[in-house]
Scaffold this active site. Sequence first.
Site, mmCIF file in Angstrom:
data_model
loop_
_atom_site.group_PDB
_atom_site.id
_atom_site.type_symbol
_atom_site.label_atom_id
_atom_site.label_comp_id
_atom_site.label_asym_id
_atom_site.label_seq_id
_atom_site.Cartn_x
_atom_site.Cartn_y
_atom_site.Cartn_z
ATOM 1 N N TYR A 28 0.836 -1.209 0.000
ATOM 2 C CA TYR A 28 0.000 0.000 0.000
ATOM 3 C C TYR A 28 0.871 1.258 0.000
ATOM 4 C CZ TYR A 28 -3.873 3.021 1.547
ATOM 5 O OH TYR A 28 -4.833 4.004 1.649
ATOM 6 N N LYS A 65 1.091 4.065 -2.933
ATOM 7 C CA LYS A 65 0.718 5.458 -2.651
ATOM 8 C C LYS A 65 1.900 6.412 -2.814
ATOM 9 C CE LYS A 65 -3.658 4.818 -1.685
ATOM 10 N NZ LYS A 65 -4.697 5.336 -2.582
#
Length: 240
Positions: free
Chosen positions: A152, A156
């Site tokens: 993640y 990001k």
Amino acid sequence: MKHVALVTGASRGIGAAIARELAAAGCHVLCNYRSDERGANEVKDGIVAAGGEATLLPFDVSDAAETGAALAFWCEGDRAIDVVVNNAGVVKDAPFPTLALEDWERVTRTTLDGFFNVTRPLVMPMVRRRWGRIVNISSLAGLVGNRGQAAYSAAKAGLIGATRSLAKEVAKRNVTVNAVAPGLIDTDMLKQIPVDDLTKMIPMRRLGLPSEVAKLVRFLASDDAAYITGQVITIDGGLA
Ligand code: NAP
């Protein structure tokens, strides 16, 4: 003329709030979702009941062919998309040694391939029209990292890199590209996380609201934000 705004992952949570906020600002909102048709319909009906305009545009952002076909369908004739909010995202937490390749791929494909698949076909028309707004929903995890969130955080952080580079490419044509990095926002995404313990670490001692993120996106999508580009704006109650 009314701006058209595409919000990916608009069937619930932050994306739904952004869709409502942009509709309240006068945009015709294209509400994208992948599987949650009921949620997306509720968002659309709510916008219409409040006097706004919305259209459902389902596709999986990680699927280049499906995304391309849906966008081409909408843009047929002289229909444009002036505002893009790349919000669709998934999280799959695991300690790195146990992180499965398919989870790594699902997370990075949704955020990074999703950004590419959605934004690339729409950016040249914005450049030609000399106006556009691209807002990418990143995360605090992309700035500071988090235990168990290698996939993640990588996705990001990659989105932030893409934001900064694309901003420099298109600034001359009045197309702005910014990222928003939320901390902990009260949505379904936090369902598996023990939020009570985490809330104690937030200086404001509460989770953020989807509507608070949406108001920031509304500003970045407006004419008032014309001179802001290539930025990452954190919204986290003082956590970072
Ligand atoms: P959420 O409640 O889980 O909603 C995610 C949305 O993304 C849903 O509408 C979902 O629709 C859609 N989606 C997922 N995969 C998709 C795909 N491949 N194609 C199209 N749509 C897809 O999440 P949220 O909390 O609102 O998060 C929204 C964004 O904010 C995400 O990018 C997330 O990473 C980011 N963010 C959230 C937080 C937080 O604390 N909540 C913090 C920082 C950043 P379907 O169900 O139809 O697939």
